[in-house]
Structures are given as structure tokens and as C-alpha cells.
Design a protein around this motif. Structure first.
Motif, PDB file in Angstrom:
ATOM      1  N   PHE A  83       0.863  -1.188   0.000  1.00 31.00           N
ATOM      2  CA  PHE A  83       0.000   0.000   0.000  1.00 31.00           C
ATOM      3  C   PHE A  83       0.897   1.235   0.000  1.00 31.00           C
ATOM      4  O   PHE A  83       1.749   1.386   0.875  1.00 31.00           O
ATOM      5  CB  PHE A  83      -0.908  -0.013   1.234  1.00 31.00           C
ATOM      6  CG  PHE A  83      -1.830   1.180   1.348  1.00 31.00           C
ATOM      7  CD1 PHE A  83      -2.511   1.675   0.241  1.00 31.00           C
ATOM      8  CD2 PHE A  83      -2.020   1.799   2.574  1.00 31.00           C
ATOM      9  CE1 PHE A  83      -3.373   2.759   0.352  1.00 31.00           C
ATOM     10  CE2 PHE A  83      -2.874   2.883   2.701  1.00 31.00           C
ATOM     11  CZ  PHE A  83      -3.556   3.364   1.586  1.00 31.00           C
ATOM     12  N   ARG A 115      -2.162  -1.223  -4.501  1.00 34.67           N
ATOM     13  CA  ARG A 115      -3.060  -0.296  -3.816  1.00 34.67           C
ATOM     14  C   ARG A 115      -2.363   1.021  -3.549  1.00 34.67           C
ATOM     15  O   ARG A 115      -1.183   1.048  -3.176  1.00 34.67           O
ATOM     16  CB  ARG A 115      -3.504  -0.871  -2.468  1.00 34.67           C
ATOM     17  CG  ARG A 115      -4.707  -1.756  -2.515  1.00 34.67           C
ATOM     18  CD  ARG A 115      -5.338  -1.888  -1.146  1.00 34.67           C
ATOM     19  NE  ARG A 115      -4.382  -2.148  -0.080  1.00 34.67           N
ATOM     20  CZ  ARG A 115      -4.446  -1.589   1.127  1.00 34.67           C
ATOM     21  NH1 ARG A 115      -5.394  -0.693   1.409  1.00 34.67           N
ATOM     22  NH2 ARG A 115      -3.568  -1.893   2.053  1.00 34.67           N
ATOM     23  N   HIS A 135      -7.744   2.406   5.625  1.00 36.23           N
ATOM     24  CA  HIS A 135      -6.977   1.681   4.614  1.00 36.23           C
ATOM     25  C   HIS A 135      -5.862   0.804   5.176  1.00 36.23           C
ATOM     26  O   HIS A 135      -5.279   0.004   4.450  1.00 36.23           O
ATOM     27  CB  HIS A 135      -6.351   2.676   3.624  1.00 36.23           C
ATOM     28  CG  HIS A 135      -7.351   3.504   2.889  1.00 36.23           C
ATOM     29  ND1 HIS A 135      -8.017   3.058   1.769  1.00 36.23           N
ATOM     30  CD2 HIS A 135      -7.800   4.768   3.117  1.00 36.23           C
ATOM     31  CE1 HIS A 135      -8.821   4.010   1.328  1.00 36.23           C
ATOM     32  NE2 HIS A 135      -8.717   5.051   2.133  1.00 36.23           N
TER      33      HIS A 135
END
Length: 411
Positions: A100, A121, A159
Motif C-alpha cells: 500500500f 493499492r 486503509h
């Protein structure tokens, strides 16, 4: 400004005073030309305790970034710089498909689009409404917000922690250095990485790059002052790279202090260079103001003499740094008829303070001027190639910083 925004010391020494200028990205529409235009002091000082160079926080980030005129994707070399960074960061940090990545001040998605292309991501955090909308239109997930501890906590809760947090050309743009750095720490995983790119004060001083001093930039970093700034939020510097971007930048690789380990040899090497240049004492700043004054005199002399010869001079680019230069030198349309820019957002507008018209780039080939003054001098290699056609009619390129250079056509 009476106290340092990083360490709180009152021991601030003058480096250079550029007078008062409007905000560098406050381009004027035609119907605004008869209205008053605010100008703010632009006075760079350095703290003699922590050696952070800084200007007074007279303009808030909210005033600057709600509607922003700079779109990173209009610079070919900057987009390539971002692509290379993503490729190298993925290799260096062994980022897999589940990684991420968060970029702070992600602009129009110029960097994160390369992350998207890899199927990873990502999330951009961009305060400018119009620029963030452009990023989302390009398929880059983007949150419209300023980074602080609260925003970072909310992003992390939604997230998860980031494996890599990127903060390119934003660490100078925030007056709350400590709160912003705390936000970076809150975003990154305990074993993650933070990459910060920011202009290096060492090259700014050595190369006379005073036009990069403007109201969007609240502070100017050496590695020494950056170490202290990162520590204020719980991050530790572990490596540094010297980059050619923006006339000379540093890429700071940081990690949470509890897992960072010892810094690399490159950190010690750059710290030694800074110390040798006198940037941890006032001697390193003593001659800067005089060298700035010479840039102004040389450019004005060139423009005045060209006008007296009946020659035409136009500009290329309308960057923030160009507006510092134009305002400090007092250049108006009688000396610089207009400037052009690839960003259509700026077309039909006027430069702040100096009221120079901004036109599409095609205008140069139509008018065939004698000289083209290149305001984004940091893109010299890219723009020398892009503007090679100017030599077809005997025109010449002019670069004002770090010293005045007139580029003759190659034979």
C-alpha cells in the motif's frame, strides 16, 4: 516572525530580503487587473539554533491550495522522474502486489498512476480541489485533504498502514512542520518507509537559486535541519540521495525511529559537505544577498539593452519561481512582452504582481522573438531541446539563474 517554527528559538538571522510580492500562484484573470492585489514580505531568515531556513507564515496553505494552478503532468521530465522513482522504490523496498503506497500532495496523480499501473493499492492525499479532481479522472484514488495527525489517523483506520509514504516537494510547503511530520509517522507502518524529496538549501545557496524562495515554501532544508524536523514527528533519517531536480534536491529516506537503525554513510557525507560550506554557522549565508542583487542587475541590464536595440524578448513558462524573479526585478510587459506555458489553466491570465500576459506556447513560433527568457531554468536540458526551433530564425534562449546565460544556436 519572532521564533523558529521548528525549535522555538528567537535566534533568527536575516539571509536575504526580497521585498514584498504577491503569492506566486495567484495568477490574475483579465477582469481582476483593476483590483487591488495583496503583497506579502518575502524575507528569508535562518535559525541559528537548529539551522532551519524559513520565511514568515503570512499565507496559509488553505489560501494557496484550494484552487491550484500547478499540474505536475505538464512537465515531461518530472513525469519521467516519478516513473523512475516508482520503479526503483519497488525494487529497493521489495514492494509486492499487496503493498500500500500513499503519496502526500499527490497533485494530479503524476506519480501514483505508475503505482496504479502496477496493480498496487495506493491513495493520494491532495489539498487542491481542482488538481485532486484531475487525479481521480485519471484513475488515481485521491482524498482531498491537508495532512495532519487527524487526517493520517483516519486514513490509517480506513486503509491500514502504508508500506511506503511519498512526500515529494511538499515538506517545504507546510508551516506546521511538526504536525505534518507526525502525520507522516501516523500513515506509515512500523516497519515501513517514508521518502521525502525537497530542495537542498546547500545548492540553493551555492547556485544562487533565490527565485525558489516564495510564499508557498515556508522552509528550506539542509540534511542537518531535516534530521531534526523528521525527529519531531518520530521519524529517523536512514539514507539520503542527492538529486538534480529543482536545481538540486535531497531525497530523504526515513523510517519510524524505533526501527530505523543506523544512518548510511551517505548521510554522514552530505552532513560533512554542509558543514564545510558553512551552513551550520552564519558565514555560509553572508554573501548570498549580494549575489542575489547581481542576478537582478544583470537581468535588468540585458532586458533594457535589448529593448533599446528594438529587440523582442518573451518568456517561456509561468512557474512560481518565475514570479519571484519577475517581481524582485520589477519586470513588466515593456521588458517582457508575454510569457507562454503548456498549462491551459494559465492561458489568458496574467502573472501576479507584474501583470505579464500568459499565452499558449505556439505563440513563440508565430512571433519569432529575438530572445526567449526561460523562467523554469531547472528544466534547462528538457527545455533547450523543446525550444531548439527558436534558433531557426536566429532566436536565442536566455537562462537567468544561477547567472545570466544566452544560448547561441549550435553550428
Amino acid at each position: 516572525m519572532t521564533r523558529c517554527r521548528l525549535c522555538g528559538s528567537a535566534a533568527l538571522a536575516s539571509v536575504v530580503d526580497l521585498g514584498a510580492t504577491p503569492p506566486c500562484e495567484s495568477f490574475l484573470a483579465a477582469d481582476e487587473l483593476d483590483r487591488p492585489e495583496p503583497a506579502y514580505p518575502l524575507h528569508l531568515r535562518v535559525c541559528t539554533e537548529c539551522w532551519l531556513a524559513q520565511i514568515p507564515p503570512l499565507i496559509t496553505p488553505e489560501e494557496t491550495f484550494q484552487e491550484y494552478a500547478y499540474f505536475s503532468s505538464y512537465s515531461t521530465s518530472w513525469v519521467e522522474h516519478a516513473r523512475t522513482f516508482v520503479t526503483e522504490a519497488v525494487d529497493r523496498l521489495a514492494l509486492g502486489p499487496e503493498a500500500f503506497v500513499v503519496e502526500v500532495a499527490s497533485n494530479d496523480g503524476y506519480l501514483l498512476k505508475h503505482v496504479v499501473d502496477r496493480g498496487m493499492r495506493c491513495l493520494g492525499i491532495e489539498p487542491s480541489v481542482n488538481v485532486g479532481a484531475a487525479a481521480r479522472d485519471n484513475g488515481v484514488p485521491t482524498l482531498t485533504a491537508f495532512l495532519g495527525p487527524e487526517t493520517a489517523a483516519a486514513v490509517r483506520a480506513e486503509h491500514g498502514p502504508a508500506d511506503l509514504v511519498v512526500a515529494n516537494n511538499v515538506y517545504a510547503h507546510i508551516p506546521d512542520v511538526i504536525g505534518f511530520t507526525q502525520g507522516l509517522r501516523a500513515l506509515v507502518a512500523d516497519d515501513g518507509w517514508v521518502s521525502v524529496e525537497v530542495q537542498h538549501l546547500l545548492t540553493l545557496i551555492e547556485e544562487n537559486q533565490y527565485d525558489t524562495i516564495y510564499h508557498e515554501h515556508f522552509q528550506y532544508y539542509t540534511v542537518a535541519s531535516a534530521i531534526r524536523a523528521l525527529a519531531s514527528g518520530g521519524l529517523a533519517l536512514v539514507d539520503v540521495e542527492l538529486l538534480p531536480t529543482h536545481g538540486g534536491s535531497i531525497r530523504l529516506w526515513a523510517r519510524p525511529a524505533e526501527t530505523a537503525g543506523e544512518p548510511s554513510r551517505r548521510v554522514a557525507d552530505v552532513l560533512a559537505r554542509e558543514k564545510a560550506a558553512g551552513l551550520q554557522e552564519l558565514t555560509g549565508y553572508a554573501e548570498f544577498s549580494a549575489r542575489v542583487a547581481k542576478v537582478r542587475r544583470d537581468l535588468l541590464k540585458f532586458l533594457i539593452e535589448a529593448a533599446e536595440r528594438g529587440e523582442t524578448v518573451v518568456g517561456y513558462g509561468a512557474p512560481g519561481k518565475g514570479n519571484t524573479l519577475l517581481n524582485h526585478c520589477g519586470i513588466r510587459p515593456d521588458l517582457l512582452a508575454y510569457t507562454v506555458d503548456r498549462n491551459p489553466y494559465k492561458h489568458g491570465r496574467y502573472t501576479p504582481g507584474t501583470r505579464i500576459p500568459i499565452l499558449p506556447p505556439e505563440r513563440i513560433a508565430d512571433d519569432r522573438p529575438d530572445y526567449v527568457l526561460v523562467l523554469p531554468w531547472n528544466l534547462r536540458a528538457e527545455l533547450t531541446e523543446q525550444l531548439a526551433y527558436v534558433h531557426e530564425w536566429g532566436g536565442r534562449l536566455v537562462f537567468p539563474v544561477p547567472e545570466l546565460i544566452v544560448v547561441e544556436a549550435s553550428r
